[in-house]
Design a protein around this motif. Structure first.
Motif, PDB file in Angstrom:
ATOM      1  N   ILE A   1      10.567  -1.788  -8.011  1.00 18.19           N
ATOM      2  CA  ILE A   1      10.125  -3.186  -8.079  1.00 18.19           C
ATOM      3  C   ILE A   1       8.746  -3.360  -7.458  1.00 18.19           C
ATOM      4  O   ILE A   1       7.868  -4.022  -8.033  1.00 18.19           O
ATOM      5  CB  ILE A   1      11.156  -4.098  -7.394  1.00 18.19           C
ATOM      6  CG1 ILE A   1      12.411  -4.201  -8.265  1.00 18.19           C
ATOM      7  CG2 ILE A   1      10.576  -5.491  -7.116  1.00 18.19           C
ATOM      8  CD1 ILE A   1      13.556  -4.948  -7.612  1.00 18.19           C
ATOM      9  N   GLN A   2       8.526  -2.759  -6.305  1.00 18.68           N
ATOM     10  CA  GLN A   2       7.235  -2.899  -5.635  1.00 18.68           C
ATOM     11  C   GLN A   2       6.137  -2.153  -6.399  1.00 18.68           C
ATOM     12  O   GLN A   2       4.997  -2.619  -6.476  1.00 18.68           O
ATOM     13  CB  GLN A   2       7.320  -2.395  -4.195  1.00 18.68           C
ATOM     14  CG  GLN A   2       8.363  -3.100  -3.336  1.00 18.68           C
ATOM     15  CD  GLN A   2       8.189  -4.614  -3.261  1.00 18.68           C
ATOM     16  OE1 GLN A   2       7.075  -5.128  -3.338  1.00 18.68           O
ATOM     17  NE2 GLN A   2       9.292  -5.332  -3.101  1.00 18.68           N
TER      18      GLN A   2
ATOM     19  N   GLY B   1       0.809  -1.217   0.000  1.00 16.96           N
ATOM     20  CA  GLY B   1       0.000   0.000   0.000  1.00 16.96           C
ATOM     21  C   GLY B   1       0.842   1.267   0.000  1.00 16.96           C
ATOM     22  O   GLY B   1       2.077   1.231  -0.054  1.00 16.96           O
ATOM     23  N   ASP B   2       0.159   2.392   0.109  1.00 14.77           N
ATOM     24  CA  ASP B   2       0.835   3.697   0.073  1.00 14.77           C
ATOM     25  C   ASP B   2       1.762   3.909   1.264  1.00 14.77           C
ATOM     26  O   ASP B   2       2.657   4.751   1.220  1.00 14.77           O
ATOM     27  CB  ASP B   2      -0.211   4.820   0.023  1.00 14.77           C
ATOM     28  CG  ASP B   2      -1.007   4.798  -1.261  1.00 14.77           C
ATOM     29  OD1 ASP B   2      -0.495   4.257  -2.256  1.00 14.77           O
ATOM     30  OD2 ASP B   2      -2.144   5.310  -1.270  1.00 14.77           O
TER      31      ASP B   2
END
Length: 539
Positions: free
Chosen positions: A499-500, A486-487
């Motif tokens: 990458i994420q 998530g953020d």
């Protein structure tokens, strides 16, 4: 090279490869799956194009085939024809081949069948078994372009040492498989043959540089494949397609007579190893090669016989001490790989194995050493071949295109830095008393074509020359569970952030997940036995 363009040379080479497939092994157009079909591994069964006998043969493992070949229950010619056909189909669906030698294969198989019928004895432990080879293994009469246009038409004069050894053991060679330019990209793409994709999902990479092998084996177009590894080139393709591989220490298996993408670079050694669908096949291959005493054929092979371990003689009583490296400090694994590692660790604990933490404190240094060694010549070796043909630089080779050459003195200092790093890592290992390190093979289960970015999890162990296995842990990606961070996610580095951010759970849903088990240098027997223990604990 000046009489024609590189595009013309490459096009002719691709057409020659296509023409080498007999008409009877060209998939009828009406049977070809649409380009939009991602998973083509079910094609052999669903198409109706393969006979029941061909399917039974090609769906078998090497260890299932070998007794039948040795006894004459199956003829080598029959088995070879079945794998030739399935390899031809694999190429048409994934672009995995670089060379074929079907006539040579069938002639060899027929001679093996004749010998068995006349003597009642097989030639050797691999009697009649087709084996695929990565493109850089020289076979007489065939190119080994290693992805360079400049090597087109430069056919090998003789077989590599490993090929000769395997042939004496009874192996049959029938295809060679695609690699990236210079074998220095983590995906298999070049200007000669183009890109190889995964048969499990053609939107995803099969990895590199042994990605042609991994695609072929995952499609069951080969019972056994042989690749090479200098920074992860065996382990990354295995991870991208959910199969097994062994990265041995240098000197266990012969490397003489293989073509390199950067010939003469020996600060970090390239090694050969098997790619298989089962661990038992892998273990048998490794023992067979060592039992052949390859040190009589390759002067750099070590005269170390195959050594039985206590794990093999009494596996039930052995408890391992395994250090877990959750990330390498540079890029965390994507969510499915992190989950697979957590679940595997919990199962090992439940079986009584001791789990400790392994700090990533040294991984960055190891990765930087690897890069310094690869770039020491300023990219000259690669540039020389690219300029010979006029082919363009692959985007993935940008760091070689812009590298600066270092001098002999600086190169010697690099060797000193490498040995100091090896000693530091060894001291940590000995002080911890561990048997192995368990960690990701890559940050990915697999990843969309052209998006592979980080080889740190594998490359450090090339610098250390440790024995490693990449193995499918039995867990697959579930997009509902393995959602993107998530953020609030705090990345380790900008690389990690990228990458994420690019992780796409839907794109890799259902893909197998590999982990990596790392042993110390020259511990091939032990690391194979330890993976057996891990798989037993997690099954």
């Amino acid at each position: 090279m000046t009489l024609t363009t590189w595009e013309t040379l490459a096009a002719k080479k691709r057409q020659a490869l296509r023409n080498s497939i007999p008409p009877e092994w060209i998939v009828p157009e009406h049977l070809l799956p649409p380009d939009s079909q991602e998973d083509v591994t079910g094609f052999p069964e669903s198409s109706g194009w393969f006979t029941p006998e061909e399917l039974a043969i090609t769906n078998s493992t090497a260890l299932e085939l070998l007794p039948k070949l040795a006894s004459g229950e199956l003829k080598s010619e029959t088995v070879t024809r079945a794998f030739c056909k399935r390899a031809a189909a694999a190429h048409q669906l994934t672009n995995c081949l670089s060379e074929t030698c079907f006539p040579r294969a069938l002639e060899t198989a027929q001679k093996l069948d004749t010998h068995l019928s006349q003597t009642g004895q097989p030639i050797g432990p691999l009697h009649g078994l087709p084996i695929s080879l990565k493109d850089n293994f020289n076979l007489a009469g065939l190119d080994a372009t290693v992805g360079f246009v400049s090597h087109i038409g430069d056919a090998a004069k003789s077989d590599s040492a490993l090929a000769q050894l395997l042939a004496k053991a009874g192996a049959v060679f029938y295809v060679k498989t695609n690699v990236p330019t210079a074998m220095m990209i983590a995906e298999s793409v070049n200007n000669v043959f183009g890109r190889t994709v995964s048969p499990l999902n053609r939107n995803l990479t099969s990895g590199g540089s042994s990605g042609g092998e991994s695609a072929l084996i995952a499609f069951k177009g080969s019972p056994w494949g042989i690749g090479t590894d200098i920074g992860g080139s065996l382990r990354i393709p295995a991870a991208c397609t959910g199969i097994f591989t062994l990265r041995p220490s240098f000197g266990r298996f012969p490397t003489l007579g293989c073509r390199s993408g950067m010939p003469g670079q020996e600060a970090v050694q390239s090694v050969n190893g098997p790619l298989t669908r089962t661990l038992d096949d892998l273990a048998f291959w490794a023992k067979t090669v060592v039992d052949s005493e390859p040190w009589h054929a390759d002067p750099r092979c070590l005269p170390i016989p195959w050594r039985e371990t206590a794990l093999e003689t009494n596996p039930g009583s052995c408890k391992l001490k395994i250090a877990v490296m959750w990330d390498d400090g540079l890029a965390k694994p994507t969510p499915p790989v992190s989950r697979a590692l957590r679940e595997t660790v919990e199962k090992l604990k439940a079986k009584g194995h001791e789990i400790v933490e392994w700090s990533s404190v040294d991984q960055d240094e190891g990765g930087r050493l690897l890069k310094r060694m690869f770039l020491a010549d300023g990219g000259k070796a690669i540039r020389k071949e690219i300029e010979r043909s006029g082919e363009p630089w692959m985007e993935e080779l940008a760091m070689y295109e812009t590298a600066t050459e270092i001098g002999a003195y600086e190169y010697w200092q690099l060797h000193l830095d490498r040995v100091a790093f090896q000693k530091k890592y060894l001291d940590r290992w000995v002080a911890s008393g561990i048997d192995a390190i368990l960690c990701p093979t890559t940050p990915y289960s697999s990843v969309e074509n052209s998006k592979f970015k980080h080889v740190g999890y594998t490359g450090v162990y090339n610098v250390l020359d440790y024995s490693c296995i990449s193995f499918p842990c039995g867990i697959k990606v579930d997009s509902k569970i393995d959602s993107a961070p998530g953020d609030t996610y705090e990345p380790l580095t900008e690389l990690d952030r990228t990458i994420q951010a690019e992780y796409n759970a839907e794109a890799v849903h259902g893909m197998p997940i590999n982990l990596q088990l790392v042993g110390r240098r020259l511990e091939e027997e032990k690391v194979i036995a330890m993976v057996k223990v891990v798989l037993d604990a997690t099954s």
